[in-house]
Every structure is written in structure tokens, then in C-alpha cells.
Design a protein around this motif. Structure first.
Motif, PDB file in Angstrom:
ATOM      1  N   THR A  77       0.828  -1.205   0.000  1.00 28.29           N
ATOM      2  CA  THR A  77       0.000   0.000   0.000  1.00 28.29           C
ATOM      3  C   THR A  77       0.863   1.255   0.000  1.00 28.29           C
ATOM      4  O   THR A  77       0.573   2.217  -0.728  1.00 28.29           O
ATOM      5  CB  THR A  77      -0.938  -0.023   1.222  1.00 28.29           C
ATOM      6  OG1 THR A  77      -1.744  -1.199   1.109  1.00 28.29           O
ATOM      7  CG2 THR A  77      -1.822   1.198   1.283  1.00 28.29           C
ATOM      8  N   GLN A 122      -9.367  -3.847   3.358  1.00 31.59           N
ATOM      9  CA  GLN A 122      -8.855  -3.010   4.459  1.00 31.59           C
ATOM     10  C   GLN A 122      -8.941  -1.528   4.103  1.00 31.59           C
ATOM     11  O   GLN A 122      -8.950  -0.679   4.989  1.00 31.59           O
ATOM     12  CB  GLN A 122      -7.384  -3.336   4.742  1.00 31.59           C
ATOM     13  CG  GLN A 122      -7.118  -4.746   5.235  1.00 31.59           C
ATOM     14  CD  GLN A 122      -5.624  -4.953   5.534  1.00 31.59           C
ATOM     15  OE1 GLN A 122      -5.196  -4.822   6.674  1.00 31.59           O
ATOM     16  NE2 GLN A 122      -4.853  -5.253   4.515  1.00 31.59           N
ATOM     17  N   ASN A 168      -6.792   0.525   2.891  1.00 34.43           N
ATOM     18  CA  ASN A 168      -5.676   1.378   3.349  1.00 34.43           C
ATOM     19  C   ASN A 168      -5.233   2.414   2.317  1.00 34.43           C
ATOM     20  O   ASN A 168      -4.950   3.558   2.674  1.00 34.43           O
ATOM     21  CB  ASN A 168      -4.461   0.525   3.743  1.00 34.43           C
ATOM     22  CG  ASN A 168      -4.719  -0.320   4.973  1.00 34.43           C
ATOM     23  OD1 ASN A 168      -4.070  -1.334   5.193  1.00 34.43           O
ATOM     24  ND2 ASN A 168      -5.689   0.064   5.800  1.00 34.43           N
ATOM     25  N   ASP A 196      -3.755  -1.857  -6.014  1.00 38.32           N
ATOM     26  CA  ASP A 196      -3.199  -2.276  -4.717  1.00 38.32           C
ATOM     27  C   ASP A 196      -3.954  -3.507  -4.223  1.00 38.32           C
ATOM     28  O   ASP A 196      -5.162  -3.457  -3.991  1.00 38.32           O
ATOM     29  CB  ASP A 196      -3.355  -1.130  -3.693  1.00 38.32           C
ATOM     30  CG  ASP A 196      -2.745  -1.493  -2.346  1.00 38.32           C
ATOM     31  OD1 ASP A 196      -1.651  -2.081  -2.320  1.00 38.32           O
ATOM     32  OD2 ASP A 196      -3.380  -1.202  -1.307  1.00 38.32           O
ATOM     33  N   CYS A 197      -3.244  -4.624  -4.087  1.00 35.70           N
ATOM     34  CA  CYS A 197      -3.883  -5.871  -3.639  1.00 35.70           C
ATOM     35  C   CYS A 197      -3.682  -6.067  -2.139  1.00 35.70           C
ATOM     36  O   CYS A 197      -2.728  -5.552  -1.559  1.00 35.70           O
ATOM     37  CB  CYS A 197      -3.272  -7.064  -4.366  1.00 35.70           C
ATOM     38  SG  CYS A 197      -3.494  -7.018  -6.143  1.00 35.70           S
ATOM     39  N   ASP A 203      -8.306  -4.089  -1.863  1.00 31.56           N
ATOM     40  CA  ASP A 203      -8.177  -4.685  -0.537  1.00 31.56           C
ATOM     41  C   ASP A 203      -9.271  -4.126   0.380  1.00 31.56           C
ATOM     42  O   ASP A 203      -9.385  -2.904   0.522  1.00 31.56           O
ATOM     43  CB  ASP A 203      -6.785  -4.352   0.029  1.00 31.56           C
ATOM     44  CG  ASP A 203      -6.530  -4.998   1.382  1.00 31.56           C
ATOM     45  OD1 ASP A 203      -7.388  -5.803   1.829  1.00 31.56           O
ATOM     46  OD2 ASP A 203      -5.484  -4.707   1.986  1.00 31.56           O
TER      47      ASP A 203
HETATM   48 MG   LIG Z   1      -1.936  -2.986   2.019  1.00 29.24          MG
END
Ligand SMILES: [Mg+2]
Ligand SMILES: Nc1ncnc2c1ncn2[C@@H]1O[C@H](COP(=O)(O)OP(=O)(O)OP(=O)(O)O)[C@@H](O)[C@H]1O
Length: 333
Positions: free
Chosen positions: A72, A97, A99, A197-198, A95
């Protein structure tokens, strides 16, 4: 700097017409997907109404099975550095998340805003499938756009599997192709780079990000960030296996991948020993010349929810990320 990107776009106009589909079988599938017969598709291609290879962005998927290796951080820094070089950049957050969405200031903790989930599957039974352009947000950084993610995307793997009949998932690929066509038709400035972004997994979100590279130009590639230690090396071979397996299923050559060393502590014996181990484990790997140093300024920037490049532009890692952006720019030359 802006002119450099512009001149380069001009040079690419010389390239041939292409949809990124290399076989007749794939062209037939493309016609079917767009609800056209083969001669209609050929007409559109000949009339220049479908994307030419000159209009294709460089797509960069940042992935690693290992968590916390700076995927990230690299996505955010690279996006801001490439925009500083005059390029128009889209970051796609794959992702749950969220981020990268957080660090670009477009994360919605209440998850009311549309996100990547709404593009790839029906996030709720009543919600429509959306296009990337509908979900895309501007950021505080000029020429950096973001398709955000949030915890509604956390169960993406299950949801993506539930809505696919079989084979390799092409939903992100097609969503990106549609965005490229839409941008070309509207006359808006094309995206020069799309950064994906994974999360730290090798599931359907990752395979979508591998297949998505097919929508990009020849400089498109995968970045595998790696923190040089024994565990990272184990994660590396699993990531490479996934890239190779996806290529086999698509009956294509594997996507080009390159290792980026992150959080390095250059003069330590652990780093030197780790580099040696990596060379022995994956002898044919390609590495970026640029390496990113470990520095406390990076977690500080993430606490401030700001891209490092803005938080401390003169820090060692910020300078290295600028060099990385230049190295990537050269891959397009
Ligand atoms: Mg990340
Ligand atoms: N060069 C660096 N020096 C010091 N710390 C760093 C550096 N790069 C990243 N970090 C820190 O490492 C942690 C993980 O970084 P990041 O979130 O970018 O990794 P990730 O690979 O995306 O993680 P995940 O697998 O959870 O998605 C963060 O706290 C970040 O601030």
C-alpha cells in the motif's frame, strides 16, 4: 514535466490498433461480450471507435502473499510521484482493508459511498453493478484518482466466486477496458497509469489484478514488494506460482513481474544474507534498481493518513520512491 507525458503520448500514436486480444478466439469472445458480431467489432476497430493501443495505460498491479511488505505504501507513493512527473494516475483499491483509500483521503468508514465491490459484483441484492467511472473519486492530489474500497469488499473472494460460472475471472479487466473506451469516447485525458493495490492474499481479488494487466500497454507489469527476510522469500514463491498458474489458465505468457526491495537496512548482515538467499531461491528474478530504505518517517506518515511524499518529501524513502517512478517511466520508453 507535463509536456514529457504529452510528447510520449504523441509517439505512441504510431503504434498499431489493438484490443489486447491476441487470438481469433479471444476476438470472438470480445465481440460476444460487447453484444456484437465479428464484422461489427471489426468496423468499430477500423473506425477507431475502440481503444487503440496508443490510448492504453500502463497498468501496475502491486501484490504479495506476504502481509505488511509495503504494497500500500508503494501504491500511494508511486501514484503521487507519477502525478508529479505529469501523468494522470488511477489507483484501484482491491483490498477490503481500504488502506490505500485511507491514505489518499477517500475512505468512507460508514461505507455508504460506492466502492470497488459495486463494480465487481452486486454488493447488496438491490444495488446495481456500477462502472469504474461512477465509483472513481478525485483526491487532494492533482491528477490522482482513486476507486476506493472498504470493509464491504472484505468478503470479496466468496462473493466473486459465487457470481462466476468458471474459468479465470475477467471482471476487473473488462471494467478497466470499459473505462478506457469511455474516456477515449468522452475526449477526456486518458489515464497514463493504473495502479492496483492488492491485499495480502492469493485469491480472486489477486487473480483479477493479474488478468487486468491485459488491458494495459506493453510496459504493464506486476510489482512484488519484498521485505528481505526468510518469511518473505517463502511468500514470494507462492505469489510467483499464482502469476504462472493464472497465465496457464488464460493460455498466455505470464505477466511481467519485478521485485521491489522495501524496508531495507542496507549495511546489516541480515540484509546481505537475505539478498543472497533470495538469489539462490529465485535465480531468474528481476529486481528494480531502486530499493526503499527503512525509516520511521513511513509509519509516521501512515499515522497522519498522508502519503509519505507529501508528509516528508525530503526523507530517504520519499526520494527513493521518486527514483522508482522514474525507473518505471523508463520502462515505457
Ligand atoms: Mg496494504
Ligand atoms: N520503508 C519503510 N520503512 C519503515 N516502515 C515502513 C516502510 N514501508 C512501509 N512501512 C510500514 O510497514 C507497515 C506495512 O506497510 P503497508 O501497509 O504499506 O504494507 P502492505 O503490504 O500494504 O500491508 P498489507 O499486507 O496489510 O496490505 C506500515 O506500518 C508502514 O508504515
Amino acid at each position: 514535466m507535463a509536456s514529457r507525458a504529452k510528447v510520449r503520448g504523441g509517439e505512441k500514436q504510431q503504434q498499431s490498433l489493438s484490443l489486447g486480444r491476441e487470438t481469433v478466439e479471444e476476438l470472438e469472445k470480445e465481440a460476444e461480450r460487447r453484444g456484437l458480431n465479428k464484422s461489427q467489432l471489426a468496423d468499430l476497430l477500423l473506425n477507431g471507435q475502440l481503444t487503440q493501443s496508443a490510448d492504453k495505460p500502463t497498468i501496475i498491479s502491486i501484490m504479495s502473499y506476504k502481509g505488511g511488505v509495503a504494497k500500500t505504501t508503494t501504491s500511494t507513493c508511486l501514484a503521487v510521484c507519477l502525478s508529479e512527473l505529469g501523468y494522470k494516475v488511477l489507483v484501484i483499491d482491491m483490498d477490503g482493508q481500504g488502506n490505500v483509500s485511507q491514505s489518499l483521503g477517500v475512505y468512507d468508514p460508514r461505507s455508504e459511498e460506492a466502492c470497488i465491490a459495486d463494480v465487481l459484483y452486486q454488493a447488496t441484492p438491490s444495488s446495481p453493478r456500477m462502472s469504474l467511472s461512477e465509483v472513481m473519486r478525485t483526491t487532494d492530489y492533482e491528477n490522482v484518482f482513486c476507486v476506493p474500497s472498504n470493509f464491504r469488499f472484505a468478503d470479496a473472494d466468496t462473493r466473486l466466486k459465487a457470481e462466476i460460472a468458471g474459468g479465470v475471472d475477467t471482471r476487473l479487466l473488462y471494467a478497466i477496458e470499459d473505462l478506457i473506451d469511455e474516456t477515449a469516447r468522452s475526449g477526456e485525458r486518458k489515464f497514463d497509469y493504473i495502479i492496483i493495490d492488492c491485499g495480502p492474499r492469493l485469491d480472486m481479488t489477486t487473480t483479477n489484478a493479474i488478468v487486468a494487466l491485459e488491458a494495459g500497454n506493453n510496459a504493464s507489469h506486476i510489482i512484488i514488494p519484498i521485505k528481505v527476510d526468510g518469511y518473505a522469500i517463502a511468500g514470494l514463491s507462492q505469489t510467483i506460482d499464482t502469476i504462472n498458474r493464472t497465465a496457464r489458465e488464460r493460455r498466455r505468457l505470464p505477466q511481467h513481474w519485478k521485485i521491489l526491495q522495501t524496508m531495507i537496512e542496507r549495511n546489516t548482515s541480515a540484509y546481505k544474507y537475505g539478498c543472497q538467499m533470495m538469489k539462490e531461491a529465485i535465480p531468474n528474478a528481476e529486481y528494480f534498481n531502486t530499493k526503499i530504505e527503512k525509516s520511521t518517517v513511513v509509519p509516521e506518515a501512515s499515522l497522519a493518513m498522508e502519503p509519505l511524499i507529501k508528509y516528508d518529501p525530503n526523507s530517504k524513502p520519499a526520494i527513493s520512491y521518486r527514483l522508482l517512478a522514474q525507473e518505471i517511466e523508463e520502462m515505457n520508453a
